[in-house]
Design a protein around this motif. Structure first.
Motif, PDB file in Angstrom:
ATOM      1  N   ILE A  72       0.841  -1.199   0.000  1.00 61.20           N
ATOM      2  CA  ILE A  72       0.000   0.000   0.000  1.00 61.20           C
ATOM      3  C   ILE A  72       0.877   1.250   0.000  1.00 61.20           C
ATOM      4  CG2 ILE A  72      -1.726   1.327   1.291  1.00 61.20           C
ATOM      5  CD1 ILE A  72      -2.791  -1.304   2.375  1.00 61.20           C
ATOM      6  N   ASP A  73       0.651   2.123  -0.967  1.00 61.52           N
ATOM      7  CA  ASP A  73       1.383   3.388  -1.061  1.00 61.52           C
ATOM      8  C   ASP A  73       0.547   4.476  -0.386  1.00 61.52           C
ATOM      9  OD1 ASP A  73       2.869   5.593  -1.692  1.00 61.52           O
ATOM     10  OD2 ASP A  73       2.536   5.490  -3.864  1.00 61.52           O
ATOM     11  N   TYR A  74       0.985   4.901   0.791  1.00 59.92           N
ATOM     12  CA  TYR A  74       0.209   5.873   1.557  1.00 59.92           C
ATOM     13  C   TYR A  74       0.362   7.298   1.039  1.00 59.92           C
ATOM     14  CZ  TYR A  74      -0.776   2.132   4.812  1.00 59.92           C
ATOM     15  OH  TYR A  74      -1.218   0.965   5.367  1.00 59.92           O
ATOM     16  N   SER A  75       1.176   7.477   0.008  1.00 60.56           N
ATOM     17  CA  SER A  75       1.252   8.795  -0.634  1.00 60.56           C
ATOM     18  C   SER A  75       0.311   8.876  -1.834  1.00 60.56           C
ATOM     19  CB  SER A  75       2.685   9.075  -1.095  1.00 60.56           C
ATOM     20  OG  SER A  75       3.093   8.138  -2.088  1.00 60.56           O
ATOM     21  N   ALA A  76      -0.354   7.760  -2.153  1.00 60.25           N
ATOM     22  CA  ALA A  76      -1.278   7.718  -3.288  1.00 60.25           C
ATOM     23  C   ALA A  76      -2.586   8.405  -2.918  1.00 60.25           C
ATOM     24  CB  ALA A  76      -1.528   6.264  -3.687  1.00 60.25           C
ATOM     25  N   PRO A  77      -3.453   8.666  -3.898  1.00 58.77           N
ATOM     26  CA  PRO A  77      -4.775   9.237  -3.586  1.00 58.77           C
ATOM     27  C   PRO A  77      -5.544   8.340  -2.613  1.00 58.77           C
ATOM     28  CG  PRO A  77      -4.345   9.372  -5.939  1.00 58.77           C
ATOM     29  CD  PRO A  77      -3.226   8.567  -5.355  1.00 58.77           C
ATOM     30  N   VAL A  78      -6.401   8.978  -1.812  1.00 56.42           N
ATOM     31  CA  VAL A  78      -7.134   8.250  -0.784  1.00 56.42           C
ATOM     32  C   VAL A  78      -7.980   7.130  -1.384  1.00 56.42           C
ATOM     33  CG1 VAL A  78      -8.869   8.452   1.028  1.00 56.42           C
ATOM     34  CG2 VAL A  78      -7.143  10.228   0.763  1.00 56.42           C
ATOM     35  N   MET A  79      -8.575   7.381  -2.559  1.00 54.79           N
ATOM     36  CA  MET A  79      -9.401   6.370  -3.212  1.00 54.79           C
ATOM     37  C   MET A  79      -8.588   5.119  -3.522  1.00 54.79           C
ATOM     38  SD  MET A  79     -12.473   5.689  -4.321  1.00 54.79           S
ATOM     39  CE  MET A  79     -13.297   7.271  -4.613  1.00 54.79           C
ATOM     40  N   ASP A  80      -7.343   5.298  -3.971  1.00 52.92           N
ATOM     41  CA  ASP A  80      -6.488   4.152  -4.280  1.00 52.92           C
ATOM     42  C   ASP A  80      -6.145   3.374  -3.013  1.00 52.92           C
ATOM     43  OD1 ASP A  80      -6.568   4.907  -6.903  1.00 52.92           O
ATOM     44  OD2 ASP A  80      -4.584   5.850  -6.910  1.00 52.92           O
ATOM     45  N   ILE A  81      -5.872   4.093  -1.931  1.00 57.50           N
ATOM     46  CA  ILE A  81      -5.569   3.432  -0.661  1.00 57.50           C
ATOM     47  C   ILE A  81      -6.766   2.624  -0.187  1.00 57.50           C
ATOM     48  CG2 ILE A  81      -4.953   3.811   1.760  1.00 57.50           C
ATOM     49  CD1 ILE A  81      -3.495   6.348   0.850  1.00 57.50           C
ATOM     50  N   GLN A  82      -7.952   3.219  -0.328  1.00 52.21           N
ATOM     51  CA  GLN A  82      -9.173   2.525   0.088  1.00 52.21           C
ATOM     52  C   GLN A  82      -9.373   1.242  -0.727  1.00 52.21           C
ATOM     53  OE1 GLN A  82     -12.960   4.404  -0.839  1.00 52.21           O
ATOM     54  NE2 GLN A  82     -13.711   3.916   1.216  1.00 52.21           N
ATOM     55  N   LYS A  83      -9.135   1.303  -2.042  1.00 48.76           N
ATOM     56  CA  LYS A  83      -9.271   0.110  -2.887  1.00 48.76           C
ATOM     57  C   LYS A  83      -8.290  -0.971  -2.456  1.00 48.76           C
ATOM     58  CE  LYS A  83     -10.992   2.457  -7.046  1.00 48.76           C
ATOM     59  NZ  LYS A  83     -10.674   2.858  -8.441  1.00 48.76           N
ATOM     60  N   LYS A  84      -7.064  -0.575  -2.123  1.00 47.10           N
ATOM     61  CA  LYS A  84      -6.065  -1.540  -1.670  1.00 47.10           C
ATOM     62  C   LYS A  84      -6.504  -2.203  -0.364  1.00 47.10           C
ATOM     63  CE  LYS A  84      -2.440  -1.003  -4.544  1.00 47.10           C
ATOM     64  NZ  LYS A  84      -1.693  -2.096  -5.192  1.00 47.10           N
ATOM     65  N   LEU A  85      -7.056  -1.420   0.548  1.00 47.13           N
ATOM     66  CA  LEU A  85      -7.514  -1.969   1.815  1.00 47.13           C
ATOM     67  C   LEU A  85      -8.707  -2.907   1.616  1.00 47.13           C
ATOM     68  CD1 LEU A  85      -7.234   1.163   4.146  1.00 47.13           C
ATOM     69  CD2 LEU A  85      -5.851  -0.918   4.252  1.00 47.13           C
ATOM     70  N   LEU A  86      -9.606  -2.540   0.726  1.00 45.21           N
ATOM     71  CA  LEU A  86     -10.752  -3.405   0.450  1.00 45.21           C
ATOM     72  C   LEU A  86     -10.290  -4.722  -0.170  1.00 45.21           C
ATOM     73  CD1 LEU A  86     -13.313  -0.787  -0.908  1.00 45.21           C
ATOM     74  CD2 LEU A  86     -13.456  -2.041   1.255  1.00 45.21           C
ATOM     75  N   HIS A  87      -9.294  -4.657  -1.043  1.00 47.40           N
ATOM     76  CA  HIS A  87      -8.745  -5.884  -1.629  1.00 47.40           C
ATOM     77  C   HIS A  87      -8.048  -6.713  -0.560  1.00 47.40           C
ATOM     78  CE1 HIS A  87      -7.487  -8.606  -4.673  1.00 47.40           C
ATOM     79  NE2 HIS A  87      -6.215  -8.268  -4.643  1.00 47.40           N
ATOM     80  N   ALA A  88      -7.350  -6.027   0.355  1.00 48.43           N
ATOM     81  CA  ALA A  88      -6.699  -6.742   1.464  1.00 48.43           C
ATOM     82  C   ALA A  88      -7.734  -7.438   2.334  1.00 48.43           C
ATOM     83  CB  ALA A  88      -5.869  -5.764   2.301  1.00 48.43           C
ATOM     84  N   ARG A  89      -8.894  -6.788   2.525  1.00 46.42           N
ATOM     85  CA  ARG A  89      -9.959  -7.412   3.311  1.00 46.42           C
ATOM     86  C   ARG A  89     -10.446  -8.699   2.648  1.00 46.42           C
ATOM     87  NH1 ARG A  89     -15.584  -4.313   4.391  1.00 46.42           N
ATOM     88  NH2 ARG A  89     -15.740  -4.641   2.141  1.00 46.42           N
ATOM     89  N   THR A  90     -10.643  -8.665   1.324  1.00 46.26           N
ATOM     90  CA  THR A  90     -11.068  -9.860   0.594  1.00 46.26           C
ATOM     91  C   THR A  90     -10.033 -10.971   0.731  1.00 46.26           C
ATOM     92  OG1 THR A  90     -12.283  -8.513  -1.005  1.00 46.26           O
ATOM     93  CG2 THR A  90     -11.726 -10.751  -1.672  1.00 46.26           C
ATOM     94  N   LEU A  91      -8.768 -10.622   0.562  1.00 44.91           N
ATOM     95  CA  LEU A  91      -7.697 -11.616   0.675  1.00 44.91           C
ATOM     96  C   LEU A  91      -7.609 -12.174   2.089  1.00 44.91           C
ATOM     97  CD1 LEU A  91      -4.922  -9.852  -1.437  1.00 44.91           C
ATOM     98  CD2 LEU A  91      -6.338 -11.791  -2.116  1.00 44.91           C
ATOM     99  N   TYR A  92      -7.826 -11.311   3.077  1.00 47.30           N
ATOM    100  CA  TYR A  92      -7.762 -11.749   4.478  1.00 47.30           C
ATOM    101  C   TYR A  92      -8.862 -12.761   4.779  1.00 47.30           C
ATOM    102  CZ  TYR A  92      -8.231 -11.505   9.549  1.00 47.30           C
ATOM    103  OH  TYR A  92      -8.350 -11.824  10.881  1.00 47.30           O
ATOM    104  N   ILE A  93     -10.076 -12.494   4.286  1.00 47.32           N
ATOM    105  CA  ILE A  93     -11.183 -13.427   4.506  1.00 47.32           C
ATOM    106  C   ILE A  93     -10.879 -14.762   3.834  1.00 47.32           C
ATOM    107  CG2 ILE A  93     -13.613 -13.868   3.986  1.00 47.32           C
ATOM    108  CD1 ILE A  93     -14.100 -10.862   4.333  1.00 47.32           C
ATOM    109  N   ARG A  94     -10.350 -14.715   2.613  1.00 46.52           N
ATOM    110  CA  ARG A  94     -10.000 -15.952   1.911  1.00 46.52           C
ATOM    111  C   ARG A  94      -8.882 -16.697   2.630  1.00 46.52           C
ATOM    112  NH1 ARG A  94      -9.981 -13.632  -4.324  1.00 46.52           N
ATOM    113  NH2 ARG A  94     -12.253 -13.348  -4.503  1.00 46.52           N
TER     114      ARG A  94
END
Length: 222
Positions: free
Chosen positions: A106-128
């Motif tokens: 996760i690049d925390y210097s990226a736009p907030v929307m991109d960070i949010q998408k990365k976190l949502l993808h991480a959530r999916t991967l975490y559940i799997r």
């Protein structure tokens, strides 16, 4: 004596004030972004260590299977059980590694929307990842018993077939019950219950990180 200001002077003063306010808002937003993203990054530390723990948990299963291969098992059912135990260990390590790679990328210097998408993808991967680590246990305990018996050159499929078949029956019933509960909890009339269940599966670390990013996103929109 009063000095009347020219229209151009008034316009310049308003423009200067507007620039100051804009700069002040930008500085406040930058400060808020830094604080919220630092908090989001800190919130993910328990998730990081949780995935490390999952890897450490899986390694003994790989070693158990390796010891079985070193003992040169002769029975086909024991070999099949060893393959299952070995595959479980490897897949559990890979699943945890994928989650670690996602949150580490996760690049925390990226736009907030991109960070949010990365976190949502991480959530999916975490559940799997949790499903990979947890659901196989409906059957894995049987395979572990077979592997342990295999060290003594005992084929449980021949010595205690009823134990294995009962275990397989329990495993099938457990998987079907898990699937049914998953579908039941996500019916439209139980949307709130399903949301709470998803939150419990997501983990507190990701929930907090997502909440902080969403708060920052709302502030930017306002």
């Amino acid at each position: 004596m009063d000095i009347a200001m020219e229209p151009d002077d008034i316009k310049s003063a308003w423009q200067a004030l507007d620039r100051r306010l804009q700069l002040d808002n930008e500085l406040r937003l930058r400060d808020l972004r830094g604080r919220e993203l630092d908090r989001a990054r800190s919130s993910l530390r328990p998730l990081f260590w949780g995935q490390v723990a999952q890897i450490l948990f899986a390694i003994p299963f790989i070693l158990l299977a390796a010891l079985l291969w070193m003992s040169h098992p002769q029975h086909a059912s024991t070999i099949a059980a060893g393959v299952l135990v070995h595959a479980y260990g490897v897949l559990t390590v890979i699943a945890a590694g994928v989650v670690l790679g996602q949150i580490g990328g996760i690049d925390y210097s990226a736009p907030v929307m991109d960070i949010q998408k990365k976190l949502l993808h991480a959530r999916t991967l975490y559940i799997r990842s949790g499903m990979v680590a947890g659901l196989p246990w409906w059957f894995l305990w049987i395979a572990i018993l077979q592997v342990l018996a295999g060290f003594g050159d005992v084929d449980l499929m021949q010595k205690a077939p009823s134990l294995l078949w009962i275990g397989y029956g329990i495993g099938i019933a457990g998987l079907l019950a898990s699937w049914w509960f998953h579908r039941w909890a996500r019916r439209p009339e139980r949307a709130e219950f399903g949301r709470r269940m998803d939150d419990s599966l997501t983990g507190g670390s990701l929930r907090r990180a997502l909440a902080q990013v969403e708060e920052l996103q709302r502030f930017e929109r306002d």
